[in-house]
Design a protein around this motif. Sequence first.
Motif: not given
Length: 306
Positions: A300, A287, A285
């Motif tokens: 994100a 960001f 993930r």
Amino acid sequence: MSSFALPTRRLLAATLTGGALALTVVACGSSSSMPAMPGMDSTSAVPSMSATGTATPMPLMSGMGAMSTGDGLAATSNGYTLTSTTTTLPAGKASGYRFTITGPDGKPVTGFTVDQTKKLHFYAIRSDLTGFQHVHPTMASDGTWTAPLAALTAGTWRLFATFTPDTGAGKGTNYVLSRTVTVPGMPMDTALPAASTSTTVDGYTVTLTGDLMAGMAHPLTVTVTRGGKPVTDLQPYLDTYAHLTAFHAEDSAFAHLHPTTAVTSDHGGPTLAFHAELAKPGSWRLFLQFQTAGQLHTTAITVHVS
């Protein structure tokens, strides 16, 4: 979970679902304008955990600041320890997380090299990779840091500190250490969003393009547009036009690198270059943080690395 100092650079390859993406993962910025979206919760706290294991530190790299590789999943590395007596944080309200960085001699470290305008960067991420926060703690004269965290949701959180000692055995080495904390209550986990090559935040569209090959590092290009038009008013934020921070879906392993696009004026964009180093296969993930008109935007995106 093992803490680590940044080992000698490891260049890893990755094939990304939804298009090959060369990823440069960067650390930075607080999330002041976090969008309401799955996997993005502005609350953050982290569960407490003890360190197990160490890793070999990696020296600073000329021209790119204190770069780091590894997963940061331990509280101790090469004699440096992220120390805190806090194991729980309250749910639903802002709180301060107090900690120290102790050196090989067991004493609090008070001398740090400035990296991207800060002596220490601090991150909080929930176990389901929601609740991302990037803040900049303040340090008292005795070496005690206080990280200001926004309201947290129930669950387990991991807290990361990244820093570079400017004296002692670890001088010039970038360390990433972490501990966990628990936020009481009934956890409500969010499923990880599917892998993609683009995402939106506050009316901006962020697109990732690039190419990754096994065993090699490749550039990642981030393009920012709005209403189909290139965005060219990205403002410098912590000495860069954008920051990328990545967490591994299975264990919250941390990845943080600096961008390769230099800040040359008050306005940047629409394209930004990064350098890719993700150490583990699986879902990550990412960001991304960037600033326009004095507002920090945080979005994100999930990528899959094979």
